[in-house]
Design a protein around this motif. Structure first.
Motif, short mmCIF file in Angstrom:
data_model
loop_
_atom_site.label_atom_id
_atom_site.label_comp_id
_atom_site.label_asym_id
_atom_site.label_seq_id
_atom_site.Cartn_x
_atom_site.Cartn_y
_atom_site.Cartn_z
N THR A 90 9.97 2.67 -1.16
CA THR A 90 10.59 3.56 -0.05
C THR A 90 9.68 4.72 0.29
O THR A 90 9.73 4.96 1.40
CB THR A 90 11.94 4.51 -1.11
OG1 THR A 90 12.86 3.57 -1.47
CG2 THR A 90 12.53 5.58 -0.22
N GLN A 91 8.82 5.02 -0.54
CA GLN A 91 7.72 6.10 -0.16
C GLN A 91 6.75 5.42 0.86
O GLN A 91 6.48 5.94 2.00
CB GLN A 91 6.90 6.62 -1.46
CG GLN A 91 7.43 7.28 -2.46
CD GLN A 91 8.22 8.56 -1.93
OE1 GLN A 91 7.49 9.18 -1.25
NE2 GLN A 91 9.57 8.74 -2.36
N ASP A 133 8.72 5.50 4.02
CA ASP A 133 8.68 6.92 4.68
C ASP A 133 7.34 7.31 5.53
O ASP A 133 7.31 7.66 6.57
CB ASP A 133 9.19 7.92 3.68
CG ASP A 133 10.65 7.71 3.24
OD1 ASP A 133 11.44 6.98 3.91
OD2 ASP A 133 10.72 8.21 2.20
N LYS A 186 7.07 5.56 8.66
CA LYS A 186 7.84 6.26 9.72
C LYS A 186 6.78 7.58 10.32
O LYS A 186 6.78 7.74 11.49
CB LYS A 186 9.35 6.47 9.35
CG LYS A 186 9.85 7.36 10.33
CD LYS A 186 11.32 7.58 9.91
CE LYS A 186 12.01 8.41 10.91
NZ LYS A 186 11.45 8.74 12.16
N TYR A 187 6.42 8.04 9.29
CA TYR A 187 5.51 9.16 9.84
C TYR A 187 4.24 8.74 10.48
O TYR A 187 3.68 9.24 11.44
CB TYR A 187 4.85 9.90 8.53
CG TYR A 187 3.68 11.07 8.73
CD1 TYR A 187 4.49 12.19 8.79
CD2 TYR A 187 2.35 10.63 8.62
CE1 TYR A 187 3.34 13.33 9.26
CE2 TYR A 187 1.44 11.80 8.61
CZ TYR A 187 2.06 12.98 9.19
OH TYR A 187 1.01 14.16 9.10
#
Length: 119
Positions: free
Chosen positions: A25-26, A29, A32-33
């Motif tokens: 999940t990290q 994320d 996406k950044y």
């Protein structure tokens, strides 16, 4: 990115599944950044999660993570963090940067924030 599990034993998968889910999940994320702020275009197609034995003995990589063939290979056997390193070449001798993935609120999280603030 799709998670792909490459363990020899089902017990290894079961032992690390919760940590893998969290860190995957990290990674998503962070991806996406990178897309939003740095126009990342060449996305890895998957993350291979494996054991230290497979990483070091089968793949012959003395590192906790590396990229190859449009995929990321991650060793799930890390006590409280996963460290991604960018190397200059395939000798794995000179690092250009590190990314630390840690559980938010844990001691390692606090230590890294203190170090960052110190700099």
């Amino acid at each position: 990115m799709k998670p792909i599990y490459t363990f020899e034993q089902a017990d290894d998968f079961n032992k690390y599944h919760a940590d893998i889910t969290y860190f995957h999940t990290q990674i998503n994320d962070f991806q996406k950044y990178l897309i939003d702020y740095f126009q990342l275009k060449d996305l890895p197609k998957g993350v291979f999660w494996t054991s230290r034995f497979v990483m070091e003995e089968v793949l012959e990589k003395p590192v906790p993570a590396f990229t190859r063939d449009e995929a990321i290979y991650m060793c799930a056997e890390k006590d409280d963090e996963i460290v991604l390193a960018k190397f200059e070449d395939e000798s794995f001798q000179k690092h250009t940067y590190f990314i630390h993935l840690v559980s938010k609120g844990q001691q390692k999280w606090t230590d890294l924030l203190k170090f960052r603030d110190y700099l």
